[in-house]
Motif scaffolding. Structure first.
Motif, PDB file in Angstrom:
ATOM      1  N   THR A   1       0.855  -1.175   0.000  1.00 39.16           N
ATOM      2  CA  THR A   1       0.000   0.000   0.000  1.00 39.16           C
ATOM      3  C   THR A   1       0.896   1.232   0.000  1.00 39.16           C
ATOM      4  O   THR A   1       1.930   1.252   0.672  1.00 39.16           O
ATOM      5  N   MET A   2       0.499   2.239  -0.761  1.00 38.18           N
ATOM      6  CA  MET A   2       1.250   3.486  -0.809  1.00 38.18           C
ATOM      7  C   MET A   2       0.400   4.606  -0.224  1.00 38.18           C
ATOM      8  O   MET A   2      -0.823   4.621  -0.371  1.00 38.18           O
ATOM      9  N   ALA A   3       1.058   5.547   0.397  1.00 39.56           N
ATOM     10  CA  ALA A   3       0.339   6.683   0.961  1.00 39.56           C
ATOM     11  C   ALA A   3       1.194   7.931   0.900  1.00 39.56           C
ATOM     12  O   ALA A   3       2.422   7.856   0.809  1.00 39.56           O
ATOM     13  N   TRP A   4       0.510   9.055   0.943  1.00 41.57           N
ATOM     14  CA  TRP A   4       1.174  10.348   1.065  1.00 41.57           C
ATOM     15  C   TRP A   4       0.741  10.973   2.384  1.00 41.57           C
ATOM     16  O   TRP A   4      -0.448  10.952   2.732  1.00 41.57           O
ATOM     17  N   PHE A   5       1.707  11.537   3.073  1.00 42.49           N
ATOM     18  CA  PHE A   5       1.466  12.283   4.296  1.00 42.49           C
ATOM     19  C   PHE A   5       2.067  13.675   4.113  1.00 42.49           C
ATOM     20  O   PHE A   5       2.898  13.886   3.244  1.00 42.49           O
ATOM     21  N   ARG A   6       1.647  14.591   4.940  1.00 38.28           N
ATOM     22  CA  ARG A   6       2.244  15.913   4.896  1.00 38.28           C
ATOM     23  C   ARG A   6       2.400  16.467   6.300  1.00 38.28           C
ATOM     24  O   ARG A   6       1.655  16.111   7.214  1.00 38.28           O
ATOM     25  N   GLN A   7       3.389  17.342   6.426  1.00 41.13           N
ATOM     26  CA  GLN A   7       3.643  17.975   7.713  1.00 41.13           C
ATOM     27  C   GLN A   7       3.908  19.446   7.484  1.00 41.13           C
ATOM     28  O   GLN A   7       4.879  19.820   6.815  1.00 41.13           O
TER      29      GLN A   7
ATOM     30  N   PHE B   1      -2.159  12.299   7.423  1.00 45.73           N
ATOM     31  CA  PHE B   1      -2.461  11.510   6.239  1.00 45.73           C
ATOM     32  C   PHE B   1      -3.100  12.386   5.176  1.00 45.73           C
ATOM     33  O   PHE B   1      -3.953  13.231   5.484  1.00 45.73           O
ATOM     34  N   VAL B   2      -2.688  12.171   3.934  1.00 44.57           N
ATOM     35  CA  VAL B   2      -3.259  12.910   2.810  1.00 44.57           C
ATOM     36  C   VAL B   2      -4.071  11.970   1.911  1.00 44.57           C
ATOM     37  O   VAL B   2      -5.237  12.223   1.610  1.00 44.57           O
ATOM     38  N   ALA B   3      -3.428  10.893   1.469  1.00 47.70           N
ATOM     39  CA  ALA B   3      -4.093   9.971   0.555  1.00 47.70           C
ATOM     40  C   ALA B   3      -3.372   8.627   0.593  1.00 47.70           C
ATOM     41  O   ALA B   3      -2.176   8.566   0.872  1.00 47.70           O
ATOM     42  N   GLY B   4      -4.128   7.569   0.300  1.00 53.16           N
ATOM     43  CA  GLY B   4      -3.538   6.240   0.257  1.00 53.16           C
ATOM     44  C   GLY B   4      -4.191   5.407  -0.825  1.00 53.16           C
ATOM     45  O   GLY B   4      -5.361   5.625  -1.173  1.00 53.16           O
TER      46      GLY B   4
ATOM     47  N   GLU C   1     -10.275  14.409   4.268  1.00 56.26           N
ATOM     48  CA  GLU C   1     -11.393  15.268   3.879  1.00 56.26           C
ATOM     49  C   GLU C   1     -10.922  16.578   3.270  1.00 56.26           C
ATOM     50  O   GLU C   1     -11.552  17.114   2.353  1.00 56.26           O
ATOM     51  N   SER C   2      -9.813  17.075   3.749  1.00 54.20           N
ATOM     52  CA  SER C   2      -9.313  18.377   3.319  1.00 54.20           C
ATOM     53  C   SER C   2      -8.846  18.405   1.870  1.00 54.20           C
ATOM     54  O   SER C   2      -8.698  19.485   1.285  1.00 54.20           O
ATOM     55  N   VAL C   3      -8.612  17.219   1.278  1.00 51.01           N
ATOM     56  CA  VAL C   3      -8.097  17.189  -0.091  1.00 51.01           C
ATOM     57  C   VAL C   3      -9.038  16.491  -1.063  1.00 51.01           C
ATOM     58  O   VAL C   3      -8.773  16.458  -2.264  1.00 51.01           O
ATOM     59  N   LYS C   4     -10.122  15.939  -0.561  1.00 51.94           N
ATOM     60  CA  LYS C   4     -11.061  15.236  -1.432  1.00 51.94           C
ATOM     61  C   LYS C   4     -11.574  16.151  -2.531  1.00 51.94           C
ATOM     62  O   LYS C   4     -11.949  17.290  -2.285  1.00 51.94           O
TER      63      LYS C   4
ATOM     64  N   GLN D   1      -1.488  13.822  -7.691  1.00 55.53           N
ATOM     65  CA  GLN D   1      -1.864  14.993  -8.476  1.00 55.53           C
ATOM     66  C   GLN D   1      -2.625  15.942  -7.571  1.00 55.53           C
ATOM     67  O   GLN D   1      -3.650  15.566  -6.983  1.00 55.53           O
ATOM     68  N   MET D   2      -2.140  17.157  -7.456  1.00 59.58           N
ATOM     69  CA  MET D   2      -2.745  18.144  -6.562  1.00 59.58           C
ATOM     70  C   MET D   2      -3.246  19.321  -7.386  1.00 59.58           C
ATOM     71  O   MET D   2      -2.451  20.003  -8.035  1.00 59.58           O
ATOM     72  N   ASN D   3      -4.536  19.523  -7.368  1.00 66.34           N
ATOM     73  CA  ASN D   3      -5.152  20.622  -8.097  1.00 66.34           C
ATOM     74  C   ASN D   3      -5.784  21.619  -7.126  1.00 66.34           C
ATOM     75  O   ASN D   3      -5.999  21.313  -5.951  1.00 66.34           O
ATOM     76  N   SER D   4      -6.058  22.792  -7.622  1.00 68.99           N
ATOM     77  CA  SER D   4      -6.712  23.839  -6.818  1.00 68.99           C
ATOM     78  C   SER D   4      -6.014  24.018  -5.480  1.00 68.99           C
ATOM     79  O   SER D   4      -6.652  24.036  -4.414  1.00 68.99           O
ATOM     80  N   LEU D   5      -4.721  24.161  -5.526  1.00 68.57           N
ATOM     81  CA  LEU D   5      -3.940  24.244  -4.300  1.00 68.57           C
ATOM     82  C   LEU D   5      -4.284  25.491  -3.493  1.00 68.57           C
ATOM     83  O   LEU D   5      -4.573  26.559  -4.043  1.00 68.57           O
ATOM     84  N   LYS D   6      -4.264  25.318  -2.184  1.00 71.10           N
ATOM     85  CA  LYS D   6      -4.564  26.391  -1.252  1.00 71.10           C
ATOM     86  C   LYS D   6      -3.339  26.619  -0.365  1.00 71.10           C
ATOM     87  O   LYS D   6      -2.471  25.755  -0.251  1.00 71.10           O
ATOM     88  N   SER D   7      -3.317  27.744   0.311  1.00 70.12           N
ATOM     89  CA  SER D   7      -2.186  28.029   1.194  1.00 70.12           C
ATOM     90  C   SER D   7      -2.099  26.992   2.320  1.00 70.12           C
ATOM     91  O   SER D   7      -1.004  26.677   2.790  1.00 70.12           O
ATOM     92  N   ASP D   8      -3.239  26.442   2.729  1.00 77.25           N
ATOM     93  CA  ASP D   8      -3.247  25.404   3.769  1.00 77.25           C
ATOM     94  C   ASP D   8      -2.580  24.110   3.322  1.00 77.25           C
ATOM     95  O   ASP D   8      -2.306  23.237   4.152  1.00 77.25           O
ATOM     96  N   ASP D   9      -2.340  23.965   2.035  1.00 78.16           N
ATOM     97  CA  ASP D   9      -1.670  22.765   1.533  1.00 78.16           C
ATOM     98  C   ASP D   9      -0.157  22.862   1.667  1.00 78.16           C
ATOM     99  O   ASP D   9       0.559  21.894   1.391  1.00 78.16           O
TER     100      ASP D   9
END
Length: 124
Positions: free
Chosen positions: A32-38, A46-49, A61-64, A81-89
């Motif tokens: 299984t692969m996942a992305w996390f962010r700090q 957790f961001v996505a898996g 929920e914040s990135v759905k 793939q990250m679209n519609s990026l926000k400063s919170d990202d």
């Protein structure tokens, strides 16, 4: 085992970025692969898996609706793939891998292998 995350950078609000996680030393087909962010001063989250056969996918929920995780087992590579990026990202994004029976988990400490992280900065 090495996980190499790349693709980060400085972008503006609303822009897109695609992160890549290239894996060596293990077969991605069994992990299984996942992305996390700090973010600065915050805990890693957790961001996505995505499961090993891509049948199970989970997003914070914040990135759905904005982020999409994919993988190419033949290339031992995963993507975010990250679209519609926000400063919170804005954060350091790390990829992680876990040997598993096709389950996606949001818990960071169960992932066995980690990449070094790539910085994503979204300016407004």
């Amino acid at each position: 085992v090495q996980l190499q995350a790349s693709g980060g950078g400085l972008v503006q609000t609303g822009d897109s970025l695609k992160l890549t996680c290239t894996v060596s030393g293990i077969s991605l087909a069994t992990h299984t692969m996942a992305w996390f962010r700090q973010a600065p001063g915050k805990e890693r989250v957790f961001v996505a898996g995505i499961s090993r056969n891509s049948n199970n996918i989970d997003y914070a929920e914040s990135v759905k609706g904005r982020f999409t995780i994919t993988r190419e087992n033949a290339k031992n590579t995963a993507y975010l793939q990250m679209n519609s990026l926000k400063s919170d990202d804005t954060a350091v994004y790390s990829c992680a891998a876990k040997f598993t029976n096709n389950v996606v988990t949001r818990t960071a400490n169960v992932y066995e292998y980690w990449g070094q992280g790539t910085q994503v900065t979204v300016s407004s």
